[in-house]
Write an enzyme that holds these catalytic residues in place. Structure first.
Site, PDB file in Angstrom:
ATOM      1  N   HIS A 104      26.983 -14.271   3.190  1.00  0.00           N
ATOM      2  CA  HIS A 104      26.712 -13.467   4.380  1.00  0.00           C
ATOM      3  C   HIS A 104      27.555 -12.205   4.321  1.00  0.00           C
ATOM      4  CE1 HIS A 104      30.146 -16.003   5.391  1.00  0.00           C
ATOM      5  NE2 HIS A 104      30.400 -15.287   6.467  1.00  0.00           N
ATOM      6  N   HIS A 106      30.113 -10.874   6.029  1.00  0.00           N
ATOM      7  CA  HIS A 106      31.514 -10.733   6.438  1.00  0.00           C
ATOM      8  C   HIS A 106      32.396 -10.288   5.268  1.00  0.00           C
ATOM      9  CE1 HIS A 106      30.850 -13.624  10.080  1.00  0.00           C
ATOM     10  NE2 HIS A 106      30.306 -12.432  10.253  1.00  0.00           N
ATOM     11  N   ASP A 108      35.311 -10.941   4.157  1.00  0.00           N
ATOM     12  CA  ASP A 108      36.062 -11.860   3.299  1.00  0.00           C
ATOM     13  C   ASP A 108      35.151 -12.574   2.299  1.00  0.00           C
ATOM     14  OD1 ASP A 108      34.999 -13.206   5.552  1.00  0.00           O
ATOM     15  OD2 ASP A 108      36.384 -14.876   5.308  1.00  0.00           O
ATOM     16  N   HIS A 109      33.864 -12.213   2.288  1.00  0.00           N
ATOM     17  CA  HIS A 109      32.913 -12.754   1.307  1.00  0.00           C
ATOM     18  C   HIS A 109      32.332 -11.658   0.416  1.00  0.00           C
ATOM     19  CE1 HIS A 109      32.641 -16.785   3.263  1.00  0.00           C
ATOM     20  NE2 HIS A 109      33.138 -16.060   4.250  1.00  0.00           N
TER      21      HIS A 109
END
EC number: 3.1.2.-
Length: 307
Positions: A104, A106, A108-109
């Site tokens: 997804h 966000h 931190d990904h």
């Protein structure tokens, strides 16, 4: 993005603008007993985990497959050490990459994508995401990808975010759950009702094992999902009971929080618990169990259903 000072990075991020909300126990007890995880670990013959090096054990990157060409899921937050560790891991095992899946949007990904493309510019056309950006490839629900030793089936699972994808590893009857089901603790969500439907959808695939985006391997995924659903329904019941208890006068969200979250730190209450209670109230309103009236520009909630 405003955050409580002691809960930065990893799966503790709270985006108030999107009303991504979290639970008080998620922000306290669950952060205190994280297991020790190695920077790189072979979890199964087909799966290697690389830690993202961001806070709270970070975001897991998974290298998937058994042959010389494999795929990865998620790219961490953009911590330079992650790129170094990933590059060394691939070189040590003579692995190249064919696909990069982003669970997804966000940060931190997705934050490691620039470093990944710097190291491997040939991957510029191989970044896959649901609701993709202009330089990304689409992932659709049910889409199947294959590398040697691994068949991956994509499962759209919104709720934590609108574009969230999980991935089933057919050969292991396992699921890469992203942020929908964590190895430790409870996920934050954008839309509680949608998220609960997603949990039921994930459960319908009957995968035994979960590889989460944060935390250790989930050895009994059905039990973990059942626990998540039970917790969400228990929270709904608590909110309804609280409204019933104080229903002589309709209440705004903050007053419900004061009753429901007694003993919670004020900053955590404002940043996490109050948005969460507001999300529960919105879901209950959609279900026809609560309603609100506007007084002085403020929503005041009251119960209308049968407990």
């Amino acid at each position: 993005m405003a955050q409580p000072q002691q809960h930065k990075g990893g799966y503790k991020q709270i985006n108030k603008a999107l009303n991504i909300c979290a639970f008080e126990d998620y922000l306290s007890a669950q952060l205190k007993h994280l297991p020790q995880l190695a920077d790189v670990e072979q979890l199964s013959p087909r799966v290697i985990r690389v830690l993202g090096q961001n806070a709270g054990k970070g975001t897991n990157t998974y290298i998937v497959g058994t042959g010389p060409q494999r795929l990865i899921i998620d790219t961490g937050q953009g911590i330079p050490e992650w790129a170094d560790i990933l590059d060394a891991t691939l070189k040590e095992r003579s692995i190249s990459l064919s696909h990069v899946f982003l669970s997804h949007w966000h940060g931190d990904h997705t934050g490691g994508v620039p470093d990944l493309l710097r190291l491997y510019p040939n991957l510029a056309g191989a970044i896959y995401k649901n609701s993709p950006g202009s330089d990304q490839q689409p992932i659709d629900d049910g889409q199947v990808f294959r590398v040697e030793g691994a068949t991956i089936r994509a499962v759209h699972g919104p709720g934590h975010s609108h574009d969230h994808m999980c991935f089933i590893l057919e050969e292991e009857n396992a699921m890469f759950t992203g942020d929908n089901v964590l190895g430790h603790g409870t996920s934050a969500v954008e839309e509680l009702g949608v998220y609960m439907e997603t949990l039921r959808k994930l459960n319908s695939h009957h995968c035994a094992v979960g590889y989460p985006a944060h935390g250790d391997v989930i050895t009994n995924l059905p039990a973990k999902i059942a626990g998540e659903l039970a917790q969400k329904m228990r929270r709904e019941k608590q909110v309804l009971l609280t409204l019933d208890r104080i229903n002589k006068e309709s209440r705004r969200t903050g007053q419900v929080v004061l009753v429901h979250g007694d003993g919670i730190d004020e900053e955590v209450r404002k940043m996490a618990l109050e948005p969460f209670i507001d999300e529960v109230l919105r879901k209950l309103a959609e279900d026809g169990k609560v309603a609100f009236e506007m007084r002085g520009g403020v929503k005041r909630w009251f119960g209308v259903g049968v407990l």
